[in-house]
Design an enzyme around this catalytic site. Sequence first.
Site, PDB file in Angstrom:
ATOM      1  N   LYS A   1     -27.225 -55.496  48.554  1.00 45.34           N
ATOM      2  CA  LYS A   1     -26.702 -55.439  49.916  1.00 45.34           C
ATOM      3  C   LYS A   1     -27.774 -55.755  50.959  1.00 45.34           C
ATOM      4  CE  LYS A   1     -22.652 -52.708  48.919  1.00 45.34           C
ATOM      5  NZ  LYS A   1     -22.723 -52.681  47.452  1.00 45.34           N
TER       6      LYS A   1
HETATM    7  C1  PLP Z   1     -21.722 -53.117  46.543  1.00 42.20           C
HETATM    8  C2  PLP Z   1     -22.136 -53.302  45.140  1.00 42.20           C
HETATM    9  C3  PLP Z   1     -21.363 -54.034  44.212  1.00 42.20           C
HETATM   10  C4  PLP Z   1     -20.007 -54.610  44.551  1.00 42.20           C
HETATM   11  O1  PLP Z   1     -20.069 -55.678  45.441  1.00 42.20           O
HETATM   12  P1  PLP Z   1     -18.748 -56.183  46.203  1.00 42.20           P
HETATM   13  O2  PLP Z   1     -19.229 -57.192  47.166  1.00 42.20           O
HETATM   14  O3  PLP Z   1     -18.194 -54.946  46.900  1.00 42.20           O
HETATM   15  O4  PLP Z   1     -17.804 -56.709  45.195  1.00 42.20           O
HETATM   16  C5  PLP Z   1     -21.871 -54.222  42.929  1.00 42.20           C
HETATM   17  N1  PLP Z   1     -23.050 -53.679  42.555  1.00 42.20           N
HETATM   18  C6  PLP Z   1     -23.804 -52.958  43.413  1.00 42.20           C
HETATM   19  C7  PLP Z   1     -25.085 -52.375  42.924  1.00 42.20           C
HETATM   20  C8  PLP Z   1     -23.391 -52.740  44.724  1.00 42.20           C
HETATM   21  O5  PLP Z   1     -24.161 -52.014  45.565  1.00 42.20           O
END
Ligand code: PLP
Length: 466
Positions: A112
């Site tokens: 993120k």
């Molecule tokens: C947020 C997240 C996801 C999922 O991503 P999306 O964009 O919501 O599909 C997968 N793995 C981790 C570690 C995350 O923090």
Amino acid sequence: MDYVSTRGSAPALDFAGVTLAGLAADGGLYVPREWPCFTAEEIASLAGLPYAELAQRVMQPFVGDCLAPARLLELCRQAYGRFAHAAVTPLKQLDQQQWLLELFHGPTLAFKDVALQLLGLLFEEFLARGGDPLTIVGATSGDTGSAAIDAVAGRAHVEVFMIHPRGRVSDVQRRQMTTVLAPNVHNIAIEGTFDDAQAMVKRMFGDPTVTARFHLSAVNSINWARLMAQVVYYFAAALQLGAPRREVAFAVPTGNFGDVFAGYVAARMGLPIAKLIVATNVNDILHRALSTGDYSAGSVTPTAAPSMDIQVSSNFERLLFDLNGRDGAALARQMDGFEASRAMQLTEQQRTGAAALFTSARADAGDMAHALRWASEACGEVIDPHTAIALHAARTAEIDASIPVVTLATAHPAKFRDAVERATGHRPALPARVGDLFEREERCAVLPGDYAAVVDYVASHAVPRS
Ligand SMILES: *Cc1c(COP(=O)(O)O)cnc(C)c1O
């Protein structure tokens, strides 16, 4: 470039407008009016660029004239300069066909950061041009909260309020939020669950006594600028593996469908993507939707990959819009039906359209542990539970042997040390850059699980509209 709502009736906005907006006024999500497309020669000319330059080139068509190319490049250099790896998103080979794209070298150890580090700078940039100061309110079960806080800490014209359920996030996750002492960061621990926190945030967005006084905004993945920033690493990986001459497949650990939707955007822009493999854990609404057309929400089962523990994937609506021939009115009816009954059936057009590019797989706890052990024992790579779910999907999908399959590694294994240790026997160490996390001072308000108490707290610390 301007942006239209998936439900067809909200006003169009430019890039700066969609960056600061959350949901569209008609309840839909903003998408570019059309997909920019690169020719094969243009894609070939991107090979070998440093990450920040690649990011500027890939994102410029979406940003339009809201930012001059030189300014966008500066912001990319600043955002990605904070990553602990020179490649920003390094690619590693696992075996003859399988590859790992490491997206966790940012400040909070989760993918993120790739989007949110840039988003924090974009907020500051656009808010400096005038308008009301921004009040970001979010609920978090861990990863989003820490990445958002790190991204906006100390930025002008923004206050962030991040609500987490007290005692229900890991020590690492809590400390990554509460040890950020910038005056515009407000951590709130409530007595209650994540769903209680989430419900309070939703209520605030619909509460005119709050929205009249404060310019509320969200940082979850419905924000277009976040998705846009994620398109870049699909290009980075595919170029290294021989695009545009060679096709590449990606396996993506999926929750809210943001990350994998960015892969879809890359494909629409001309990147030769053979398949996007949507990987879910036992919370498998997307796997059911893509394999049988049944999009119906159940209840969430907690797993070792909590960022994928979802019932409803907001960004799936963006894909359905495209697959519907971009008929906003029809999609609004379909989504209204879903919101009333928590279930819907994809149309034949949506199913066949999705099947052309997407495939899916579901991994249970045993599949996840098996993939964690395979990575560790056969390849010497310690991965996290989310990544393991995608790696399971990558290895079980039937992809032609000549096509490289890239698994997106979305979190550093140290963020989920207990689960990794249970599966592999090794306890991953926290990387040096967060090494003193447990010595730092924490700051956090503890409030009852009571809407009025939380609103009072926000109102007494936020900067009102002018
Ligand atoms: C947020 C997240 C996801 C999922 O991503 P999306 O964009 O919501 O599909 C997968 N793995 C981790 C570690 C995350 O923090």
